[in-house]
Design a protein around this motif. Structure first.
Motif, PDB file in Angstrom:
ATOM      1  N   UNK A  15       0.822  -1.208   0.000  1.00  0.00           N
ATOM      2  CA  UNK A  15       0.000   0.000   0.000  1.00  0.00           C
ATOM      3  C   UNK A  15       0.856   1.258   0.000  1.00  0.00           C
ATOM      4  N   UNK A  16       1.936   1.245   0.774  1.00  0.00           N
ATOM      5  CA  UNK A  16       2.833   2.401   0.817  1.00  0.00           C
ATOM      6  C   UNK A  16       3.439   2.665  -0.558  1.00  0.00           C
ATOM      7  N   UNK A  17       3.850   1.602  -1.240  1.00  0.00           N
ATOM      8  CA  UNK A  17       4.453   1.749  -2.566  1.00  0.00           C
ATOM      9  C   UNK A  17       3.443   2.331  -3.558  1.00  0.00           C
ATOM     10  N   UNK A  18       2.213   1.821  -3.536  1.00  0.00           N
ATOM     11  CA  UNK A  18       1.187   2.323  -4.452  1.00  0.00           C
ATOM     12  C   UNK A  18       0.910   3.808  -4.216  1.00  0.00           C
ATOM     13  N   UNK A  19       0.826   4.189  -2.954  1.00  0.00           N
ATOM     14  CA  UNK A  19       0.526   5.584  -2.630  1.00  0.00           C
ATOM     15  C   UNK A  19       1.672   6.507  -3.016  1.00  0.00           C
ATOM     16  N   UNK A  20       2.905   6.023  -2.877  1.00  0.00           N
ATOM     17  CA  UNK A  20       4.075   6.841  -3.195  1.00  0.00           C
ATOM     18  C   UNK A  20       4.298   6.966  -4.694  1.00  0.00           C
ATOM     19  N   UNK A  21       4.031   5.904  -5.446  1.00  0.00           N
ATOM     20  CA  UNK A  21       4.338   5.893  -6.879  1.00  0.00           C
ATOM     21  C   UNK A  21       3.199   6.474  -7.713  1.00  0.00           C
ATOM     22  N   UNK A  22       1.970   6.037  -7.446  1.00  0.00           N
ATOM     23  CA  UNK A  22       0.845   6.477  -8.281  1.00  0.00           C
ATOM     24  C   UNK A  22       0.270   7.784  -7.749  1.00  0.00           C
ATOM     25  N   UNK A  23       1.070   8.838  -7.863  1.00  0.00           N
ATOM     26  CA  UNK A  23       0.681  10.148  -7.346  1.00  0.00           C
ATOM     27  C   UNK A  23      -0.520  10.704  -8.104  1.00  0.00           C
ATOM     28  N   UNK A  24      -0.534  10.538  -9.405  1.00  0.00           N
ATOM     29  CA  UNK A  24      -1.612  11.091 -10.235  1.00  0.00           C
ATOM     30  C   UNK A  24      -2.831  10.185 -10.302  1.00  0.00           C
ATOM     31  N   UNK A  25      -2.727   8.991  -9.726  1.00  0.00           N
ATOM     32  CA  UNK A  25      -3.838   8.035  -9.787  1.00  0.00           C
ATOM     33  C   UNK A  25      -4.131   7.502  -8.379  1.00  0.00           C
ATOM     34  N   UNK A  26      -4.702   8.335  -7.509  1.00  0.00           N
ATOM     35  CA  UNK A  26      -4.953   7.901  -6.119  1.00  0.00           C
ATOM     36  C   UNK A  26      -5.917   6.732  -6.011  1.00  0.00           C
ATOM     37  N   UNK A  27      -6.742   6.525  -7.040  1.00  0.00           N
ATOM     38  CA  UNK A  27      -7.693   5.415  -6.986  1.00  0.00           C
ATOM     39  C   UNK A  27      -6.999   4.054  -6.999  1.00  0.00           C
ATOM     40  N   UNK A  28      -5.782   3.999  -7.538  1.00  0.00           N
ATOM     41  CA  UNK A  28      -5.032   2.739  -7.532  1.00  0.00           C
ATOM     42  C   UNK A  28      -4.774   2.308  -6.090  1.00  0.00           C
ATOM     43  N   UNK A  29      -4.397   3.266  -5.258  1.00  0.00           N
ATOM     44  CA  UNK A  29      -4.172   2.982  -3.835  1.00  0.00           C
ATOM     45  C   UNK A  29      -5.477   2.625  -3.132  1.00  0.00           C
ATOM     46  N   UNK A  30      -6.524   3.384  -3.407  1.00  0.00           N
ATOM     47  CA  UNK A  30      -7.801   3.155  -2.729  1.00  0.00           C
ATOM     48  C   UNK A  30      -8.395   1.795  -3.083  1.00  0.00           C
ATOM     49  N   UNK A  31      -8.235   1.374  -4.333  1.00  0.00           N
ATOM     50  CA  UNK A  31      -8.776   0.080  -4.757  1.00  0.00           C
ATOM     51  C   UNK A  31      -8.060  -1.087  -4.092  1.00  0.00           C
ATOM     52  N   UNK A  32      -6.834  -0.863  -3.626  1.00  0.00           N
ATOM     53  CA  UNK A  32      -6.060  -1.943  -3.012  1.00  0.00           C
ATOM     54  C   UNK A  32      -6.311  -2.080  -1.518  1.00  0.00           C
ATOM     55  N   UNK A  33      -7.017  -1.127  -0.909  1.00  0.00           N
ATOM     56  CA  UNK A  33      -7.248  -1.177   0.535  1.00  0.00           C
ATOM     57  C   UNK A  33      -8.122  -2.370   0.907  1.00  0.00           C
ATOM     58  N   UNK A  34      -7.732  -3.143   1.916  1.00  0.00           N
ATOM     59  CA  UNK A  34      -8.565  -4.270   2.357  1.00  0.00           C
ATOM     60  C   UNK A  34      -9.857  -3.780   3.000  1.00  0.00           C
ATOM     61  N   UNK A  35     -10.845  -4.635   3.022  1.00  0.00           N
ATOM     62  CA  UNK A  35     -12.119  -4.325   3.664  1.00  0.00           C
ATOM     63  C   UNK A  35     -12.015  -4.702   5.141  1.00  0.00           C
ATOM     64  N   UNK A  36     -11.684  -3.730   5.975  1.00  0.00           N
ATOM     65  CA  UNK A  36     -11.507  -4.014   7.405  1.00  0.00           C
ATOM     66  C   UNK A  36     -12.829  -4.273   8.118  1.00  0.00           C
ATOM     67  N   UNK A  37     -13.949  -3.999   7.456  1.00  0.00           N
ATOM     68  CA  UNK A  37     -15.253  -4.223   8.086  1.00  0.00           C
ATOM     69  C   UNK A  37     -15.631  -5.702   8.139  1.00  0.00           C
ATOM     70  N   UNK A  68      -9.872  -9.119  -1.518  1.00  0.00           N
ATOM     71  CA  UNK A  68     -10.644  -9.847  -2.519  1.00  0.00           C
ATOM     72  C   UNK A  68      -9.724 -10.631  -3.450  1.00  0.00           C
ATOM     73  N   UNK A  69     -10.332 -11.469  -4.277  1.00  0.00           N
ATOM     74  CA  UNK A  69      -9.569 -12.266  -5.247  1.00  0.00           C
ATOM     75  C   UNK A  69      -8.836 -11.356  -6.226  1.00  0.00           C
ATOM     76  N   UNK A  70      -9.502 -10.290  -6.669  1.00  0.00           N
ATOM     77  CA  UNK A  70      -8.881  -9.348  -7.604  1.00  0.00           C
ATOM     78  C   UNK A  70      -7.709  -8.634  -6.936  1.00  0.00           C
ATOM     79  N   UNK A  71      -7.891  -8.191  -5.700  1.00  0.00           N
ATOM     80  CA  UNK A  71      -6.810  -7.514  -4.981  1.00  0.00           C
ATOM     81  C   UNK A  71      -5.625  -8.444  -4.758  1.00  0.00           C
ATOM     82  N   UNK A  72      -5.899  -9.701  -4.451  1.00  0.00           N
ATOM     83  CA  UNK A  72      -4.817 -10.664  -4.241  1.00  0.00           C
ATOM     84  C   UNK A  72      -4.035 -10.902  -5.527  1.00  0.00           C
ATOM     85  N   UNK A  73      -4.723 -10.954  -6.656  1.00  0.00           N
ATOM     86  CA  UNK A  73      -4.034 -11.113  -7.938  1.00  0.00           C
ATOM     87  C   UNK A  73      -3.175  -9.899  -8.264  1.00  0.00           C
TER      88      UNK A  73
END
Length: 219
Positions: A15-37, A68-73
């Motif tokens: 998650x740290x790498x995604x947030x640091x690298x994809x500066x112009x695409x914050x949704x990439x980081x958000x889509x990778x967040x696990x569902x803590x609920x 999710x399965x997609x996030x794991x892939x």
């Protein structure tokens, strides 16, 4: 295939790498967040896990959940790229680039296709005429690793069936009743002979071991 579970610490690094690298695409980081609920239950109070399980250092080495399965892939592909990048760096073929931003980051497929211009430190000697400066590493060199991946449905079913240890001449002759080999619930080794192998019994009765040796597995 992953040999061990992916821990919270491993996934936070991702998650740290995604947030640091994809500066112009914050949704990439958000889509990778696990569902803590996933910890929430109408029959229990699990809010401490909802708030702390992923990020608190006490759970660093616990397996990540809510993925999710997609996030794991996606994580498997990212891990492939990071491992192969470090292989090339440690072998001295490219320099480690800490300024990668957005799409300009190391990708194994792009590198092999010649679409990623890495900071080259040295090239592999080439036997082709006109390539005196050498060539980049190819998959045939045996240096880069194949892609990490999740088990297939068939592999999951085979693992869940517990068939390992129950084959004869590559033929599956029976399924396991228990996670260990054999059909007994008591240990057959000389050191622990007679002791219960797990926290359950077949049928009615108590949870004691052999007479004179307390082996109470009652939950």
């Amino acid at each position: 295939l992953f040999v061990t579970e992916v821990t919270n610490k491993d996934y936070r690094e991702y998650l740290f790498w995604l947030k640091r690298v994809y500066v112009s695409y914050p949704n990439v980081y958000k889509k990778a967040l696990p569902d803590t609920l996933v910890w929430r239950s109408p029959l229990g109070y699990n809010e401490p896990y909802v708030n702390n399980y992923l990020r608190h250092p006490a759970y660093n080495d616990f397996p990540v959940v809510g993925v999710s399965w997609v996030q794991a892939n996606d994580y498997a592909l990212w891990r492939t790229d990071r491992v192969n990048e470090m292989i090339l760096v440690k072998a001295g073929y490219i320099n480690l680039d800490l300024q990668q931003v957005d799409a300009e980051n190391f990708n194994t497929d792009a590198y092999l296709l010649g679409m990623y211009e890495a900071s080259v430190r040295k090239n592999k000697p080439s036997l082709k005429p006109g390539e005196e400066e050498g060539r980049r590493i190819t998959f045939e060199d045996g240096l880069l690793l194949p892609k990490y991946r999740l088990p297939t449905e068939a592999e999951w079913e085979f693992a869940a069936s517990g068939l390992i240890g129950n084959t004869y001449d590559e033929r599956v002759v029976e399924r396991k009743i228990y996670p260990w080999n054999g059909h007994n619930i008591r240990n057959s080794s000389s050191k622990h002979r007679g002791k219960m192998m797990a926290n359950f019994v077949r049928g009615r009765g108590d949870y004691m071991g052999v007479a004179g040796n307390l082996n109470d597995h009652e939950p």
